[in-house]
Enzyme design. Structure first.
Site, PDB file in Angstrom:
ATOM      1  CB  SER A   1      -0.743  -0.576   1.104  1.00  0.00           C
ATOM      2  OG  SER A   1      -0.078  -0.305   2.941  1.00  0.00           O
TER       3      SER A   1
ATOM      4  N   GLY B   1       0.037   4.482   0.111  1.00  0.00           N
ATOM      5  CA  GLY B   1      -0.633   5.626   0.455  1.00  0.00           C
ATOM      6  C   GLY B   1      -1.346   6.503  -0.531  1.00  0.00           C
TER       7      GLY B   1
ATOM      8  N   GLY C   1      -2.131   4.832  -3.748  1.00  0.00           N
ATOM      9  CA  GLY C   1      -2.797   3.298  -4.462  1.00  0.00           C
ATOM     10  C   GLY C   1      -1.583   1.542  -3.839  1.00  0.00           C
TER      11      GLY C   1
ATOM     12  N   GLY D   1      -5.131   1.564   5.518  1.00  0.00           N
ATOM     13  CA  GLY D   1      -4.160  -0.150   6.227  1.00  0.00           C
ATOM     14  C   GLY D   1      -4.656  -0.831   6.297  1.00  0.00           C
ATOM     15  CG  ASP D   2      -5.528  -1.940  10.292  1.00  0.00           C
ATOM     16  OD1 ASP D   2      -5.046  -2.322   9.627  1.00  0.00           O
ATOM     17  OD2 ASP D   2      -5.789  -0.955  10.935  1.00  0.00           O
TER      18      ASP D   2
END
Lengths: 315, 315
Positions: free
Chosen positions: B226, B228, B231, B257-258
Site C-alpha cells: 500500500s 498511500g 494506491g 491500510g487495515d
C-alpha cells in the site's frame, strides 16, 4: 471509622515521556495508575496512617471498576455505589522537569435513581462513622445542593462533617452547617465572593480571617484554609490559629490539600486539640508535597515535618 | 469465516480539546473510545461489509475487558484469550485542525503459558476459518517468530493467511510462506532491507516491484504494497498490478491500510480475481480515509470510490 465521599471518583493516569512534542506521536516510556478524586486521596492517606477508613461515592464502567480494584489492592476498604456511566480519567503527561500537562475528562452523568441509591447507602454507612469527609466536584446530574443534603444527613446521625468543595456546591454545603470547611486560597476567595455578592481576592492573612468569619457566619462550625506554602489558617472555637511548615517544601502540590484534610479528619475523630490537629495537617501536607509520586506520602517524612511545624494563636 | 488475530489489541481513545497547550491543564470537551489494534480494525471493516468474521488475539485487564465489550457492542464476534497484563491504550489528542498528538502505551507482558493458551485457541478457531489475518505489533513476551508459527499452523489447517506486520516479526513470518503480505511503503523498504542486509528506500514503482519480488522469493505467495495516495501495487501469480483511486482523498489515513487488508481478506475468502480484489481494497481504503472518525467507513462512500478505481497490469 472515617467515611470519605467521592462523588466524582477518577482514575489518575500518568504518562512519562521524554519530551512533549505537539502534533507528533509519542511512545510512552512509563504508565502509572492510581485511584483518584479528592475523597479517595484522603482515604488513602488515612489508610497509610493506620486509621480505620471506608471510601464511598459513585463509580461506574470499566474505569470505575479499575478505581475500585486499585483501592482494594492498596488495602483501602470501599463501598462505592455503581452507576451506569463511565467514571472519568485524569491524565497527566510528565516530560522531564517540565510542568505537567493535564487532561481532565468530564465526569459521568448520574441519574436521579443512582443519586437516590447513593443516599440510601450513605445513610447506612453513617451508622458506623465518626466523621464524614465530603470532597471534590459533583458529576453532571448530581443536584447542586448535594453537599447540603449529605451534611444534613450526617448531622441527623450525629456524625461530624468535613467539607472540601468549590463554588456553589460548597456555598450550599456551608449553609447546612458542616463541622469543618477546608477551602484553599482560591476557593476561600470564591466562597467569600458568593457570600458578599461581589468579586473578592483574599490576599492577606487579615483578609483570610475575615473570609473565614463570613463562612462561619453562614453556617460552618470551623474553617481551615490551606494557603499553599504559607500553611493553614484556622478559625475554630474562640480562636484563630496559623500553622506553617518550617521550610518551603519543593515538589508536587497535587494531593497536598487532601493530605491536610486527612489530618483534620483524624483529629476530628479523636477529638485532638486544634493546635495538634493543625500541626498534623500541615506536616501531612508537606510530606505529600515532598513525595516523589503525586498522591503518595512517606510516614517518616511526615514525622520529620511534624517536629518542625510552628503553630501560633493569632487571636 | 475470516479469523483476525490481534496480539497487541488496544483501546483507542480520542480526546477533543480546543487547543493543546503544553504544561497546562485541559478540560477535555469530548472523549471517544473504540476497540483498536490493526486486526481489530480489519474485523470491524469486515463486519461492516456483512462478512462473517471472528476477532481473536490477546487482551487483558480492565482495558482488555473494555476492548472486548466495545467489540461485542458493535456486533463483532470475538474470542480473545485473556492475559494477566493490562492491554495498552493509544491516546490521540485532537485539537481543532492541528495534526493529532498521539501517546502510545507499551503493550502488556505476555507469559509463555499465555502464549501457549493462545496457540491452543488459535488451532481450534482455524477449524472454522477460510482466511486468517495476522496484523500488527507483538507485545513483549510473545516470541519474535510468532507470525511464522501462526502462518505454519494455518497452512497445516488449509487456511489462507494475510500478514500485515513490520520488522523482524514480518521477515520471519514471510519465510513461513503466507498467502499475502501487505506492507506499506515504509515496511516494504524495511523488509527489502532485511532481505538484502542493507538499508533500502523504495522510492519508485520499479523499486517496489523489485522489493515485492524479493519478498516473494523469501516465501510470500503474493505481495500487496500500500503506497498511500498512490494506491496499491500487487505482485500475484504471474502478474504485477497497480490499483489507484480516482482522486486524492483528503482525511485521516489511520486505518486505511487495515481497510485495504479487509478487502484482500474478503477477496481471498471468496476467490475473487485479483483485479477486482484490488479494486475493493483501494476503494475501502479511500472510504476509510474519507470517514470523519478514524476507524469508521461509509459503505456508500466505498461504493462511490469503487466505481472510480483504475486497475492496470504492469507486467
Amino acid at each position: 471509622m472515617i467515611l470519605t465521599v467521592t462523588l466524582n471518583a477518577a482514575l489518575d493516569i500518568t504518562y512519562r515521556v521524554d519530551a512533549l512534542r505537539p502534533q507528533t506521536t509519542h511512545r510512552v516510556a512509563g504508565v502509572a495508575e492510581r485511584p483518584g478524586g479528592k475523597g479517595v486521596n484522603v482515604a488513602r492517606v488515612l489508610h497509610a496512617l493506620g486509621e480505620p477508613v471506608l471510601a464511598t461515592g459513585l463509580a461506574g464502567g470499566a474505569t470505575g471498576a479499575r478505581i475500585r480494584r486499585l483501592l482494594a489492592g492498596g488495602g483501602v476498604r470501599e463501598a462505592f455505589v455503581p452507576i451506569g456511566g463511565e467514571s472519568r480519567r485524569t491524565l497527566v503527561v510528565a516530560a522531564g522537569d517540565d510542568e505537567p500537562t493535564g487532561f481532565w475528562e468530564p465526569g459521568p452523568r448520574v441519574t436521579a435513581d443512582e443519586w437516590d441509591a447513593f443516599l440510601g447507602r450513605y445513610r447506612e454507612l453513617l451508622a458506623d462513622a465518626g466523621v464524614a469527609v465530603l470532597s471534590g466536584s459533583l458529576p453532571p446530574g448530581v443536584p447542586r445542593d448535594a453537599y447540603a443534603v449529605l451534611v444534613g444527613l450526617a448531622a441527623d446521625a450525629g456524625v461530624a462533617t468535613i467539607l472540601d468543595a468549590d463554588g456553589d456546591p460548597a456555598y450550599l454545603g456551608v449553609r447546612a452547617g458542616p463541622d469543618v470547611v477546608k477551602p484553599n486560597a482560591r476557593e476561600l476567595s470564591a466562597l467569600h465572593g458568593i457570600i458578599l455578592g461581589r468579586s473578592v481576592t483574599v490576599g492577606t492573612v487579615d483578609g483570610a480571617v475575615d473570609a473565614a468569619a463570613a463562612i462561619r457566619a453562614l453556617g460552618a462550625r470551623s474553617v481551615v484554609a490551606s494557603l499553599g506554602p504559607d500553611g493553614l489558617l484556622a478559625a475554630a472555637g474562640e480562636r484563630v490559629y496559623r500553622a506553617v511548615p518550617a521550610e518551603h517544601v519543593a515538589g508536587n502540590p497535587t494531593g497536598a490539600g487532601d493530605a491536610a484534610v486527612a489530618g483534620l479528619a483524624r483529629g476530628a475523630r479523636t477529638g485532638q486539640p486544634w493546635p495538634e490537629r493543625l500541626r498534623d495537617a500541615v506536616a501531612l501536607s508537606a510530606a505529600a508535597v515532598a513525595a516523589p509520586v503525586a498522591g503518595e506520602l512517606s510516614l517518616e517524612e511526615y514525622e520529620r515535618q511534624r517536629a518542625a511545624v510552628t503553630v501560633t494563636e493569632l487571636r
